[in-house]
Structures are given as C-alpha cells and as structure tokens.
Design a protein around this motif. Structure first.
Motif, PDB file in Angstrom:
ATOM      1  N   ARG A 189       0.814  -1.216   0.000  1.00 53.84           N
ATOM      2  CA  ARG A 189       0.000   0.000   0.000  1.00 53.84           C
ATOM      3  C   ARG A 189       0.852   1.273   0.000  1.00 53.84           C
ATOM      4  O   ARG A 189       0.337   2.371   0.210  1.00 53.84           O
ATOM      5  N   THR A 190       2.125   1.131  -0.255  1.00 52.72           N
ATOM      6  CA  THR A 190       2.991   2.317  -0.332  1.00 52.72           C
ATOM      7  C   THR A 190       2.467   3.354  -1.338  1.00 52.72           C
ATOM      8  O   THR A 190       2.472   4.555  -1.035  1.00 52.72           O
ATOM      9  N   PRO A 191       1.975   2.943  -2.537  1.00 56.83           N
ATOM     10  CA  PRO A 191       1.466   3.977  -3.458  1.00 56.83           C
ATOM     11  C   PRO A 191       0.380   4.850  -2.822  1.00 56.83           C
ATOM     12  O   PRO A 191       0.432   6.079  -2.909  1.00 56.83           O
ATOM     13  N   TYR A 199       2.496  13.081  -1.914  1.00 56.21           N
ATOM     14  CA  TYR A 199       3.391  12.738  -3.028  1.00 56.21           C
ATOM     15  C   TYR A 199       2.544  12.378  -4.253  1.00 56.21           C
ATOM     16  O   TYR A 199       1.364  12.033  -4.126  1.00 56.21           O
ATOM     17  N   SER A 200       3.172  12.438  -5.441  1.00 54.41           N
ATOM     18  CA  SER A 200       2.409  12.068  -6.635  1.00 54.41           C
ATOM     19  C   SER A 200       2.223  10.549  -6.655  1.00 54.41           C
ATOM     20  O   SER A 200       2.989   9.818  -6.008  1.00 54.41           O
ATOM     21  N   ARG A 201       1.219  10.097  -7.382  1.00 53.98           N
ATOM     22  CA  ARG A 201       0.952   8.666  -7.479  1.00 53.98           C
ATOM     23  C   ARG A 201       2.041   8.010  -8.342  1.00 53.98           C
ATOM     24  O   ARG A 201       2.346   8.522  -9.424  1.00 53.98           O
ATOM     25  N   VAL A 202       2.606   6.929  -7.859  1.00 51.12           N
ATOM     26  CA  VAL A 202       3.678   6.277  -8.615  1.00 51.12           C
ATOM     27  C   VAL A 202       3.109   5.712  -9.926  1.00 51.12           C
ATOM     28  O   VAL A 202       2.000   5.175  -9.955  1.00 51.12           O
ATOM     29  N   GLU A 203       3.864   5.884 -11.014  1.00 47.15           N
ATOM     30  CA  GLU A 203       3.431   5.316 -12.313  1.00 47.15           C
ATOM     31  C   GLU A 203       3.594   3.802 -12.266  1.00 47.15           C
ATOM     32  O   GLU A 203       4.574   3.307 -11.698  1.00 47.15           O
ATOM     33  N   GLU A 313      11.367   5.170  -9.345  1.00 42.46           N
ATOM     34  CA  GLU A 313      12.516   5.942  -9.841  1.00 42.46           C
ATOM     35  C   GLU A 313      12.062   7.172 -10.623  1.00 42.46           C
ATOM     36  O   GLU A 313      12.819   8.109 -10.800  1.00 42.46           O
ATOM     37  N   ARG A 314      10.807   7.169 -11.107  1.00 48.46           N
ATOM     38  CA  ARG A 314      10.338   8.306 -11.916  1.00 48.46           C
ATOM     39  C   ARG A 314       9.651   9.382 -11.075  1.00 48.46           C
ATOM     40  O   ARG A 314       9.283  10.429 -11.606  1.00 48.46           O
ATOM     41  N   MET A 315       9.414   9.107  -9.800  1.00 53.03           N
ATOM     42  CA  MET A 315       8.670  10.107  -9.001  1.00 53.03           C
ATOM     43  C   MET A 315       9.528  11.356  -8.804  1.00 53.03           C
ATOM     44  O   MET A 315      10.718  11.259  -8.475  1.00 53.03           O
ATOM     45  N   PRO A 316       8.942  12.546  -8.983  1.00 55.43           N
ATOM     46  CA  PRO A 316       9.738  13.765  -8.815  1.00 55.43           C
ATOM     47  C   PRO A 316      10.232  13.940  -7.381  1.00 55.43           C
ATOM     48  O   PRO A 316      11.320  14.469  -7.156  1.00 55.43           O
ATOM     49  N   ARG A 317       9.419  13.496  -6.415  1.00 59.51           N
ATOM     50  CA  ARG A 317       9.832  13.571  -5.006  1.00 59.51           C
ATOM     51  C   ARG A 317       9.545  12.231  -4.358  1.00 59.51           C
ATOM     52  O   ARG A 317       8.537  11.579  -4.692  1.00 59.51           O
ATOM     53  N   PHE A 318      10.386  11.834  -3.440  1.00 54.91           N
ATOM     54  CA  PHE A 318      10.217  10.554  -2.736  1.00 54.91           C
ATOM     55  C   PHE A 318      10.818  10.742  -1.351  1.00 54.91           C
ATOM     56  O   PHE A 318      11.870  11.386  -1.218  1.00 54.91           O
ATOM     57  N   PRO A 319      10.183  10.250  -0.300  1.00 48.94           N
ATOM     58  CA  PRO A 319      10.714  10.531   1.036  1.00 48.94           C
ATOM     59  C   PRO A 319      12.017   9.797   1.328  1.00 48.94           C
ATOM     60  O   PRO A 319      12.234   8.694   0.824  1.00 48.94           O
ATOM     61  N   ASP A 327       8.350  -8.028  -4.760  1.00 45.18           N
ATOM     62  CA  ASP A 327       7.123  -7.929  -5.540  1.00 45.18           C
ATOM     63  C   ASP A 327       6.402  -6.610  -5.294  1.00 45.18           C
ATOM     64  O   ASP A 327       5.601  -6.173  -6.121  1.00 45.18           O
ATOM     65  N   ALA A 328       6.648  -5.974  -4.179  1.00 43.42           N
ATOM     66  CA  ALA A 328       6.040  -4.668  -3.912  1.00 43.42           C
ATOM     67  C   ALA A 328       6.512  -3.654  -4.955  1.00 43.42           C
ATOM     68  O   ALA A 328       5.810  -2.688  -5.255  1.00 43.42           O
ATOM     69  N   LEU A 329       7.675  -3.896  -5.505  1.00 40.96           N
ATOM     70  CA  LEU A 329       8.247  -2.996  -6.501  1.00 40.96           C
ATOM     71  C   LEU A 329       7.953  -3.504  -7.909  1.00 40.96           C
ATOM     72  O   LEU A 329       7.535  -2.758  -8.784  1.00 40.96           O
TER      73      LEU A 329
END
Ligand code: FAD
Length: 469
Positions: A189-191, A199-203, A313-319, A327-329
């Motif tokens: 549920r990280t997204p 944060y923006s929604r991960v693609e 890797e594409r998110m403009p910001r990430f904590p 598998d989460a990735l």
C-alpha cells in the motif's frame, strides 16, 4: 546451521524495520543486519515452526526455481547457505546436466554447464532462510503484526517509522526506524500511503497475461530413472501457450506444475482434467512420467493476472528513510522464475548503497533499482508481448528482437558457448547485452541452425521391471 556474520564495523544506523516476511523481506533483513545495530522484522502472518504454506504467501504451494544469481546472493548474505539448504533436503543441481528442457519445441543439450539451481519446495526455502534470521542476535521478529501506515517527519520529507496493529484491529503501536523497507508483496500500500502524504501517485506498468498455475505433489516412482531431476516443457509462443514442469523436491517427491497464458490451464480440482492437460502438451515426456506417479495431495490453483512494475525511480519527489523491494516494486509473470532472484538483487543493492551511509540512501537506491530491473522486466515483457492478445506497448524493432532471440536459442542447441551465454542471461549472471556482442551477433546471423529439434530429448522412461505401472 552456519554461524551468523557479524555487524559491519561502521553501521549505517541504529534501527531499521523491514515489513513483509517472505523471501525478499528475509533477504533484506539479512542484508540490513550487517548495516544497522538493530533490525525489526514485521510479518502479518504468525510464523509456524517448519516449512508451511502461509496465508500471506499462497503461491508457496507452486514450483519455485531459484536462479543461479539468487542462490549466489543468498550464499553471500548467509555464508554456508547452500549447506543449510542441502542439509534440509534440497538438491543443488546443474542447470543443463540435471534439467531436461524443451524450449519452444527444441530440446536443449545436456551436460554440465556450471550454473547451479535449487530444487526444493518454496516453504522449505523460506524456512531455511528464516532459521538464519532467527539466529541473528540483532534481529527482533514481530510476526502476527501488520504495518498499517507510515510515520513521517513534520514536513513529510522523511519516513521515520510505521504504525503497527494486530491483523483485523486492536491497539495501534508506533515504531520508529531510520530506514523502513517495504517487502509486503504485490498488494503493497505504499502507493496509496505516499499519495495521502502529498506525493504524486507512482506510475505503474501493467501487462495482463492471465497465467494459470495448477500444481500437485507426487511421490516419485521407485525405479524411475529418467536422467533428469527437473523437466520443463516451455511453449513456442505465441502459437503454443501451455507449459508443464516437474521438479524433484525434498522427501523424494515431485512437484508438478501445469498451466498456460490467457487462462489456459487445468481446472482447480479435477484430477482427470489435470492428467488430460498433461497428455495434450506438445511433448509426451511429462505425461509419461505422471502416469506412473502417485499423487500425495490436492491440486492447487493460482491465477496470476498481470506483470506489475512500480516506477518509484520516476517520481519527482520521494521521502527519505523508505525503500521498496521485491514484488512490492516489481512482480513478474512467474513462468520466468525471476521474482525471488530480482528481490535478492534489490536487497543486495540496498546494502551496497548503505555502505555509502544512510544519508540519501532512499534516492540512490530507488534510481539504481529502476535500472537494475530493466533487463529482467524486458525479458519477461518480450516473452509475454509475443502473444498478440496481450496488450502492451511493443518496443521499436520488436519483431526483429524476437527473430534474433529465436535464432540465438536455436544456435544454443548446437553450440556450447552460445548455450552458456543464453543460460547465463536466463540465470542473471550475465547481462542480456552478452547475447548481442559483435562476436555473438556474427555467429548468430551466419549460423545455419540445425533442424533436429528432438536430438537432445530424454530417452523414453525406464521403470524397473518389478514396479507396477
Ligand atoms: C505461482 C507462482 C510461481 C512462482 N514461481 C517462482 C519461481 O519459480 N521463481 C521465482 O523466483 N519466483 C517465483 N514466483 C514469484 C515469487 O513468489 C515472489 O517473487 C517472491 O515470493 C518474492 O516476493 P516478496 O517476498 O517480495 O513478496 P511476497 O512473497 O508476496 O510476500 C509478502 C509478505 O508480506 C506480508 N505482508 C503483506 N502486507 C503486510 C503488512 N502490511 N504488514 C506486514 N506484513 C505484510 C505477507 O503476509 C507476505 O508474507 C512465483 C509466483 C507465483 C505466483
């Protein structure tokens, strides 16, 4: 059991937390135990003693091949791991000496190639690693606990810990950590949690494949000497879509997996259907073996709907303070056997980044694994996208890539060096670029692949004459 490796002399931090107690989480804990003074390991299920299929890992009833690269990483993280595995009843085998593989209608040559893989049930693999984790003095295991959200710094720029609860409710507990690792599988549920933090929604890239697995354990018939410990029948995509696999596992048993793409597979419980499916595979060997074997349990069914890759890797910001693994990735069509090994690669990469310290590790890691996953993802996607009904963007030159890949595979059936390169790529010890080096390119383009697809097929089965069939 082998002794645990000590903590690195300059730990990156005091406390890390990993949640998700399956293969990737276990390997991540092993890695982080070298870099943190203390690691907390959280799993929603209660761990039972011994190898068991758990609710949180239903795929564990199905065949799991650990590729050479994954086995090598496990050996690095847990010295003496191979010995532990063997002592528990697993077999460590050579990929072409002990594996009879009909790939796309062509049987691959046999003989030692120097690439090991393991044969055991998935629960046994998990159990052996878990015992190593439980023996680590700086790891606390919190099973029967669910992570329900992140704690962050006031500006939300850093994950500082997690909220924990017993599954199904109860009092919430806060646990602080300098690094939180999400190993909670496809349903992570990280997204959503990151989105709720602003944060923006991960693609995501999804490729629908609707792969069916039906698996059953059999007693290996006494006197059956087929000259292989594992046999795989992989289809010639896209015109064929069914696969079959027999793998020897601990206790002198076979784990048999049948299935296919786009919903092709035996029904969940029907024994006759299971055998009929095996009988209709393009090669007779698997059915011939099964006919003489005694089933030891029910048929397990699994539907894998889609490959799924989350592009953190594409998110403009990430904590800071957060890493996503396994598998989460990224979760692949299981038929390619990449999931556990790519999970191990990610855990290993996280450890490498921690050597440079905790500062900025979340950013360094997420960018690196984006690149790290590209090869494995492209291998799985290239296979699946051959099927016209499978939706997804075909890369430029897709038809040419497939043509080249087919020629390469065919040449691998005749030329030991080409076979070594091909197997090295499949087992992730070589980069796919090795298949297109100038020398290989010339060889593949000028070779005249032979036509005897069954030259290396196993001999008809041999059962000792005193065995009833
Ligand atoms: C049918 C099938 C066959 C496969 N065959 C192979 C194979 O041959 N080779 C291979 O390498 N891979 C194979 N795979 C893939 C492999 O199973 C996974 O890649 C592997 O399990 C690694 O996944 P993971 O550890 O990241 O997550 P998972 O195995 O999905 O585990 C996630 C864990 O997190 C726990 N969890 C979830 N949410 C929370 C939470 N909020 N708090 C605490 N705990 C939580 C779950 O209970 C579970 O234990 C196969 C998959 C399938 C479906």
């Amino acid at each position: 059991m082998s002794t645990p490796t000590p903590l690195s002399s300059t730990p990156a931090g005091k406390h890390a937390l990993v949640y998700g107690g399956s293969i990737t989480g276990l390997i991540a804990v092993g890695v982080l135990s070298h870099h943190f003074e203390h690691v907390t390991f959280v799993e929603r299920d209660r761990f039972e003693h011994g190898p068991r299929v758990r609710k949180g890992v239903p795929q564990a009833a199905h065949a799991h091949i650990l590729l050479t690269r994954g086995l090598n990483i496990l050996g690095e993280v847990f010295p003496g791991f191979r010995e532990d595995l063997k002592a528990a009843g697993a077999l460590i085998l050579d990929m072409t000496e002990h594996h009879a593989w009909c790939m796309g209608g062509v049987w691959l040559p046999r003989g030692r190639i120097g690439l090991d893989f393991t044969c055991q049930s998935r629960p046994l693999l998990e159990w052996v690693i878990r015992q190593r984790i439980q023996a680590l003095p700086n790891v606390t295991v919190r099973d029967g606990s669910e992570v329900t959200g992140f704690q962050t710094s006031a500006d939300k720029a850093r994950v500082t810990g997690v909220r924990l609860q017993a599954p199904g409710g109860g009092e919430e507990e806060l646990l602080e950590a300098e690094l939180v690792v999400d190993a909670s599988g496809r349903g992570s549920r990280t997204p959503q949690w990151l989105e709720a933090l602003g944060y923006s929604r991960v693609e995501e890239t999804l490729i629908q494949v609707d792969v069916v697995y039906a698996s059953r354990v059999y007693q290996r018939p006494r006197g059956f000497e087929p000259g292989w410990e594992m046999m795989s029948l992989s289809p010639r995509l896209p015109e064929q879509r069914k696969f079959g696999n027999i793998q020897r596992i601990e206790g002198d048993r076979w784990l048999v997996a049948l299935g296919g793409w786009l919903g092709e597979g035996p029904s969940a419980t029907n024994e006759a259907d299971f055998l009929e499916f095996a009988r209709n595979l393009p090669e007779p060997h698997l059915y011939e073996a099964l006919r003489h074997a005694e089933p030891l349990g029910p048929i397990h069914h699994y539907r894998f709907s889609h490959n799924q890759r989350r592009h953190y890797e594409r998110m403009p910001r990430f904590p800071e303070g957060l890493a996503v693994v396994g598998d989460a990735l990224c979760s692949f069509n299981p038929i390619y056997g990449q999931g556990m090994t790519t999970g191990a690669l990610q855990a290993h990469a996280l450890g490498e980044h921690l050597r440079q310290g905790l500062d900025g590790v979340a950013q360094r890691y997420r960018r690196h694994v984006g690149q790290l996953l590209a090869a494995a993802w492209s291998m799985a996607a290239t296979g699946d996208l051959r099927i016209p009904e499978v939706e997804g963007k075909r890369p430029p030159g897709f038809a040419l890539m497939n043509w080249y890949g087919d020629r390469f595979q065919r040449l691998a059936t005749q030329d030991p060096e080409t076979l070594r390169t091909f197997m090295g790529v499949v087992h992730m010890v070589e980069s796919p670029a090795a298949m297109a080096s100038p020398r290989r390119l010339l060889e593949v383009l000028t070779a005249r692949p032979g036509s005897d697809a069954r030259k290396h097929a196993p001999k008809p089965m041999a059962i000792a004459s005193n065995q009833a069939v």
